[in-house]
Design a protein around this motif. Sequence first.
Motif, mmCIF file in Angstrom:
data_model
loop_
_atom_site.group_PDB
_atom_site.id
_atom_site.type_symbol
_atom_site.label_atom_id
_atom_site.label_comp_id
_atom_site.label_asym_id
_atom_site.label_seq_id
_atom_site.Cartn_x
_atom_site.Cartn_y
_atom_site.Cartn_z
ATOM 1 N N LEU A 81 0.462 -0.844 0.362
ATOM 2 C CA LEU A 81 0.051 -0.208 0.507
ATOM 3 C C LEU A 81 1.154 1.073 -0.212
ATOM 4 N N LEU A 82 1.675 1.373 0.489
ATOM 5 C CA LEU A 82 2.801 2.307 0.897
ATOM 6 C C LEU A 82 3.442 2.489 -0.001
ATOM 7 N N ASN A 83 3.914 1.123 -1.468
ATOM 8 C CA ASN A 83 5.129 1.791 -2.653
ATOM 9 C C ASN A 83 4.090 2.060 -3.044
ATOM 10 N N ALA A 84 2.430 2.135 -3.189
ATOM 11 C CA ALA A 84 1.028 2.234 -4.305
ATOM 12 C C ALA A 84 1.253 3.824 -4.082
ATOM 13 N N ALA A 85 1.261 4.070 -2.731
ATOM 14 C CA ALA A 85 1.031 5.456 -2.441
ATOM 15 C C ALA A 85 1.775 6.127 -3.674
ATOM 16 N N ILE A 86 3.624 5.329 -3.131
ATOM 17 C CA ILE A 86 4.192 6.260 -3.151
ATOM 18 C C ILE A 86 4.305 6.642 -4.620
ATOM 19 N N TYR A 87 4.326 5.926 -5.721
ATOM 20 C CA TYR A 87 3.849 5.062 -7.595
ATOM 21 C C TYR A 87 2.562 6.277 -7.825
ATOM 22 N N PHE A 88 2.056 6.151 -7.083
ATOM 23 C CA PHE A 88 0.671 7.143 -7.525
ATOM 24 C C PHE A 88 1.065 8.845 -7.457
ATOM 25 N N VAL A 89 1.624 9.065 -6.377
ATOM 26 C CA VAL A 89 2.341 10.614 -6.693
ATOM 27 C C VAL A 89 3.078 10.963 -8.108
ATOM 28 N N MET A 90 4.381 9.654 -7.636
ATOM 29 C CA MET A 90 4.991 10.242 -8.882
ATOM 30 C C MET A 90 4.670 9.785 -10.176
ATOM 31 N N PHE A 91 4.015 8.774 -10.764
ATOM 32 C CA PHE A 91 3.861 7.918 -11.853
ATOM 33 C C PHE A 91 2.304 8.999 -12.201
ATOM 34 N N GLY A 92 1.474 9.203 -11.240
ATOM 35 C CA GLY A 92 0.053 9.092 -11.583
ATOM 36 C C GLY A 92 0.123 10.589 -11.508
ATOM 37 N N VAL A 93 0.516 12.076 -11.034
ATOM 38 C CA VAL A 93 -0.013 12.694 -10.663
ATOM 39 C C VAL A 93 1.010 13.814 -10.931
ATOM 40 N N ILE A 94 2.523 13.706 -10.396
ATOM 41 C CA ILE A 94 3.677 14.059 -11.565
ATOM 42 C C ILE A 94 4.173 14.155 -12.710
ATOM 43 N N LEU A 95 4.400 13.085 -13.454
ATOM 44 C CA LEU A 95 4.572 12.808 -14.266
ATOM 45 C C LEU A 95 3.044 12.825 -15.556
ATOM 46 N N GLY A 96 1.802 12.242 -14.768
ATOM 47 C CA GLY A 96 0.897 12.586 -15.455
ATOM 48 C C GLY A 96 0.638 10.856 -15.937
ATOM 49 N N GLY A 97 0.676 9.885 -15.127
ATOM 50 C CA GLY A 97 0.740 8.624 -15.877
ATOM 51 C C GLY A 97 -1.092 8.384 -16.169
ATOM 52 N N SER A 98 -1.996 8.775 -15.089
ATOM 53 C CA SER A 98 -2.787 8.597 -14.495
ATOM 54 C C SER A 98 -4.102 9.266 -15.779
ATOM 55 N N LYS A 99 -3.424 9.922 -17.136
ATOM 56 C CA LYS A 99 -4.376 10.387 -17.747
ATOM 57 C C LYS A 99 -4.795 9.934 -18.362
ATOM 58 N N HIS A 100 -4.790 8.582 -18.869
ATOM 59 C CA HIS A 100 -5.075 7.801 -20.121
ATOM 60 C C HIS A 100 -5.892 6.387 -19.351
ATOM 61 N N ILE A 101 -5.982 5.996 -18.578
ATOM 62 C CA ILE A 101 -6.043 5.120 -17.771
ATOM 63 C C ILE A 101 -7.530 5.059 -16.699
ATOM 64 N N GLN A 102 -9.128 4.369 -16.827
ATOM 65 C CA GLN A 102 -10.266 4.493 -16.335
ATOM 66 C C GLN A 102 -9.360 4.093 -14.554
ATOM 67 N N ASN A 103 -9.771 4.252 -14.091
ATOM 68 C CA ASN A 103 -9.429 3.785 -11.855
ATOM 69 C C ASN A 103 -8.579 3.802 -12.123
ATOM 70 N N TYR A 104 -7.273 4.372 -12.489
ATOM 71 C CA TYR A 104 -6.099 4.337 -12.619
ATOM 72 C C TYR A 104 -5.784 4.066 -10.903
ATOM 73 N N PRO A 105 -6.851 3.921 -9.735
ATOM 74 C CA PRO A 105 -5.620 3.820 -8.428
ATOM 75 C C PRO A 105 -5.830 2.394 -8.405
ATOM 76 N N ALA A 106 -7.283 1.835 -8.754
ATOM 77 C CA ALA A 106 -7.197 0.363 -8.431
ATOM 78 C C ALA A 106 -6.703 -0.369 -10.043
ATOM 79 N N PHE A 107 -5.988 0.004 -10.840
ATOM 80 C CA PHE A 107 -5.377 -0.728 -11.854
ATOM 81 C C PHE A 107 -3.506 -0.203 -11.266
ATOM 82 N N LEU A 108 -3.375 0.800 -10.236
ATOM 83 C CA LEU A 108 -1.889 0.743 -9.705
ATOM 84 C C LEU A 108 -2.035 -0.212 -8.233
ATOM 85 N N LEU A 109 -2.737 -0.510 -7.522
ATOM 86 C CA LEU A 109 -3.136 -0.970 -6.766
ATOM 87 C C LEU A 109 -2.995 -2.816 -6.953
#
Length: 304
Positions: A81-109
């Motif tokens: 969970l902690l690793n997923a939270a770090i990757y969410f911030v780094m790759f999902g928010v800062i680098l914008g990796g979540s733009k084209h993925i529906q429900n990115y939190p579930a995808f990442l987890l």
Amino acid sequence: MSQPESAVADAQAGGRSGQEPLAKLAERYGLRRAIARPRFPVYLRQLWERRHFILTYATSRNVSKYSSSALGQLWQVLTPLLNAAIYFVMFGVILGGSKHIQNYPAFLLTGMFIFTYTQRSVTAGAKSISGNLSLIRALHFPRASLPLAYTIQELQQLAVSMGVLLVLIVITGELPTWYWLMLPVLLAIQSLFNVGASLVMARVGASVRDMSQLLPFIMRTWLYASGVFFSIEDRIQAAHLPDWVAKLMYLNPAASYMEFGRDILLKDEGPRLWVLGSCVFWAVFALGFGFWYFWRAEERYGRG
């Protein structure tokens, strides 16, 4: 005088006179090495006979692993969970990796929990022989029992983590479907792969002393190449690379198992056939090759 005593006496006499080699003496009296590698079917049967020891050893390690920490068994859930939270911030928010993925939190987890299971199994397997030399030298048993026990330990921990994962997926907005019933199938196939990979790494770790130093870099590279926090297809299209590059990346066993998990947990149409085929192939290949590769060096474990 008994037969073994007679053989020892003859060996001593032969050693003084130089008349008969020790190997021929052992053959004449029907003696064999105590740690001689058995035939492969016999080896598998010996493992099955020790299944209760393997399960008990795995369970005891699972109980004692977090006994010295305040949160105890919660760490097996908190770590991914902690690793997923770090990757969410780094790759999902800062680098914008979540733009084209529906429900990115579930995808990442989903990707994080599935990959962590394989990562921990392989890492533990690499240390299963080198970390138990005193046990190996004190007792005679099939050495494959140790990487098997380590994989079962990780599976026991994953059972709790998967319950938490399903709850989190529902919280993110996904509704349960009939395909969720295929989750045990995914875990069974992935566990077979993990056993095979753990056996391979156990032999490598027993012979390559620097493997414990190299393994973190190998696992980190595997993590970045498996699509844990990004869509492989989207990245390949954005880089204007050929489609076969994406297919090659999807054939990565870690990526295949993550895609299988995302298909059954996050989609309504269920798993794609080629994903299922890739998962089954890697499970069968890794299990068969892993047992054979580990068994070939059975006599060398614990020496030196």
